[in-house]
Write a protein that holds these residues in place. Structure first.
Motif: not given
Lengths: 550, 550
Positions: A279-287, A366-370, A400-407
């Motif tokens: 599997v090439d990518y996993f969706t993980i609900h860590s946030g 924001k958590t996803l960004g961390e 805009d916020l995704q770019l900012e929070y998630c680098h």
């Protein structure tokens, strides 16, 4: 397998004007697959005459007219021949059920990720592959048009920076590498997978194959029913595109569907199994965090992510923090050993426009960004999942916020759907919001089918969903100024003006459908000429293009 | 007429949850038709409990469950009973073929237009009608939500200002008045009409009736084939929505299809005939000038407007200026006598994204602005037609310049289509661009069907086209903050969260389709409960909403 389905896709899926083309790499022994459209005449664009046009192609070997496909054997492993040293050894795990091949994993827990190599300054075969693929073999023309072709070094730098990912598990050698990032072609994902209530393995493999033919750049297998492991194995071995999953679904099956009985150990074993399958990518609900659950409880439609709902229940039952959050470092240690990318799930995405852009959603973002930074610390490739249901005027803030929070990690959205009342037409609803957010920089759109909110999609629904989102992704590429996207439109319009019907079919997003519609209409008029200088929409006397030419 | 078609639409088109509701006016003896959705429970929004919801409805009497429709007799004339003195007399022309009724026209060439009355400070029955209709009977709730309900006086002021039009020919008494302007609900138009190559009168009337049921706010009859006059008469007498035409098509038929043989006299007689039949708005291509033709000749796709191509040919053949431009004052004199609105055609709209926003297009737009002032001088209601094929990032400029050049007259666009390669899926392509331009202030979207660029749409294509553009128009209303649009979505989402399936069907844009899809899926699982707390998409164990509630 039905004779008319996965085992035997239409030999002329793209019509008589198309064939499969392979462009060789210069750094590695790679052959990059494309579709070549042979035109019935030449058309001019940017000072160059085109008598054929190479197109970005997701169909893999299925796009070859003579390809003999045996789904029981799977596709030939293309990456094995590249002789690139990933630094992997054979795992101690069991062999894969279909091929008997032993799975690979990194030596001593080292990283084998594209990000790892990129940061070391290494251009991998995958990077060269995607650079050639993105340019469609049109480097010279792109340069002449004043734009910059993609180079392997630019790919490497974007991957090193985390601004793009190449999902390519070392155990998925059948894969034709592709890149997800906002400085590249906008991609789309098709979800398939049986639920407990219907569909078989055959049907799901068939949907995966057709998804690639219609233009899906990745496929997520969201199966939750019986035979979940075997379904995935079949899909992987027959898939030229990256496969994503939500491992939590299988973990939940293992504990009899009871969320509160989930544990880190069950989850860990599941992701290892799936990583070894390829599997090439996993969706993980860590946030989704215990602290943010109260925000979601005030909502009109609560938690609409399946994974999110499961983890919310687990947190409440155990009065503990989400183990996908607390164990995130350990998860990354596993992912880096196989190069599984993580798609950080938006468990708290809005399920209605009234819940859009609320505190629950943006707290999680924001958590996803961390978590992005944590994954990057381990050279794990990351993308971020996004909504959901969002009114048109509130879409920009998401980007805009995704770019900012998630680098600047790539954004991968489901829609957004711009209204709640379009059931039966939600693929259109999603294409509307998807086009806008992709034009702002979203890197991949998860498709939605006409069955969204109502039931499980069948093959026709998958087609409608895939093409609707290809329209959206392409329109966004046009808006972003992609020279190759513009070129295809230009040749299409010149073919239209020339009444070159076959060229129009070949250049359209669905050659089969367009040629069928045209044939039906011509047949209905009794006019046997497929090259008539008009169509039935206006008839010969009122055709404006015909008059305009005169 | 087929038994299952126009003569006999499904008695329960909107499903068991819907019925037709009439709200009485207070100034005039009007009864404003709406659809009332009865909900299975109450849902809260903005501090009010809703057990039913009135919806804007274009279906006219066809939406009545018990309505007996005889297409040979036509609809009952609703406006005749309003006893408003339009200042009209019976024309000396022949009686109408279906009803024998004598056509009306203004006394002594006076104006009988809604703009004329508005400028004199008069609130007409049509203005009161549209005010009530726009509010959906929710005046109190709108006020409480902090927004302003539409008032008859506000309607009058917008019409007087030219910022909105009420297309309502005094010879179309079957009409339920509606308003087109950017401070009102976004409207959509469906094109029907036979070409020389197919379809019959029956089919076209059937498409008109179904267009209204599915949600078209106006219908354009673009017939060019045989029986053009009779087709239009049937459509008008059976249409509760405004009917638009392009009179040039019939004028061309009269001169044997030879553009160079067109004359002012033939055209004039044609618009008088159609005005007396009751056509509510005419597309007139007065803006294409001899001086701007050279700009169009450099284009990739030349002139793609049928009317534009015809007039370009006439100009070239006669070496004269377009008579639709030179005779525009005389045209307006005729239109004001019947209250036919003029839809100024964009003969030079781009037919490919490479031609978008070019000199040809914007030169014409400026001319349309000049003509707007001329029409307003004669109290003729005006809207402006717009493109066409325009990349997403170039749409805003179209709206901004239209407002500037055309003095805020309503904008009515075809799409825009945001790519050239979506043949077979151009309804989606058009809905994408349409949503964006409508959110910027475009007042009406002309639909595009999946057959665009390929052939003549059938009934199913009309449905797909209408609903795709209803999604677009509604999404734009949401983005513009329409409180009634938001309310419908909110109740839908609450119904979704409550698994109230019938309420979801009734509140969706296509109740028949959604209920059919759901029924098929439920049937496929063997679960006979239509009120299951899940759907086949996720099945019972993985339904996030179910889990979220728990």
């Amino acid at each position: 397998m039905n004779q008319d389905s996965a085992s035997c896709p239409d030999r002329h899926f793209f019509g008589p004007g198309s064939s499969r083309l392979y462009i060789k790499g210069s750094l590695y022994p790679i052959e990059v697959g494309m579709r070549s459209v042979t035109l019935s005449r030449t058309y001019e664009s940017g000072g160059q005459e085109f008598s054929s046009l190479p197109l970005y192609d997701t169909s893999g070997p299925f796009g070859e007219a003579e390809y003999e496909h045996d789904p029981l054997k799977g596709l030939a492993p293309v990456r094995d021949s590249w002789a690139f040293d990933y630094g992997a050894v054979e795992s101690q795990g069991a062999g894969l059920s279909m091929t008997g091949r032993k799975p690979l994993r990194a030596r001593d827990g080292q990283a084998v990720t594209q990000m790892h190599f990129a940061r070391k300054g290494i251009v991998t075969p995958e990077m060269e592959y995607v650079a050639i693929r993105e340019n469609q073999g049109l480097e010279e023309w792109i340069s002449r048009s004043g734009a910059k072709p993609v180079t392997p070094e630019m790919v490497r730098d974007e991957v090193a920076r985390g601004r793009a990912i190449i999902p390519a598990n070392i155990n998925h050698p059948e894969l034709e590498p592709m890149i997800i990032g906002r400085n590249f072609r906008v991609k789309i994902n098709a979800n398939i997978g049986n639920s407990a209530l219907g569909s078989s393995i055959d049907e799901e493999v068939e949907k995966a194959v057709w998804s690639c033919l219609w233009g899906a750049d990745t496929v997520m297998d969201l199966s939750t029913g019986k035979n979940i492991n075997q379904t995935r194995e079949w899909i992987l071995r027959n898939s030229p595109v990256p496969i994503g999953t939500v491992p939590l679904y299988q973990a939940l099956e293992k504990v009899g569907g009871k969320a509160e009985e989930l544990s880190w150990e069950v989850y860990r074993d599941t992701i290892i199994e799936q990583a070894e399958q390829g599997v090439d990518y996993f969706t993980i609900h860590s946030g989704i965090l215990a602290a943010t659950l109260p925000f979601a409880e005030k909502r009109r439609t609560g938690i609409v992510s399946r994974g999110g709902a499961i983890m919310a229940r687990w947190c409440k039952a155990h009065k503990q923090e989400n183990f996908l959050y607390t164990r995130f470092d350990e998860i990354c240690e596993i992912l880096r050993s196989y190069d599984v990318a993580v798609s950080l799930g938006d468990a708290l995405r809005p399920g209605s426009i009234g819940d859009a852009n609320d505190r629950a959603q943006f707290s999680e973002l924001k958590t996803l960004g961390e978590l992005t930074l944590k994954a990057w610390d381990r050279d794990v490739q990351v993308m971020i999942e996004g909504p959901g249901h969002v009114p048109l005027n509130m879409i920009r803030e998401n980007m805009d916020l995704q770019l900012e929070y998630c680098h600047e990690a790539p954004f991968y959205t489901l829609g957004p759907l711009v209204t709640d009342i379009a059931a039966g037409y939600d693929h259109i609803n999603s294409a509307i919001g998807g086009t806008l957010i992709a034009s702002f920089g979203c890197s991949m759109l998860c498709y939605v089918t006409p069955k969204e909110h109502l039931g499980l999609p069948n093959r026709d629904d998958v087609r409608e969903g895939v093409i609707a989102h290809r329209v959206a992704a392409h329109a966004a590429d046009i808006a972003k100024g992609s020279p190759t996207a513009w070129l295809r439109d230009e040749l299409m319009s010149r073919a239209r003006y020339a009444f070159a019907w076959q060229d129009q079919f070949s250049l359209s997003l669905d050659p089969v459908k367009t040629s069928q519609i045209h044939a039906q209409n011509i047949a209905a008029t009794g006019d046997s000429s497929a090259n008539a200088k008009y169509c039935t929409m206006c008839g010969p006397d009122f055709c404006s293009m015909k008059r305009s030419q005169e």
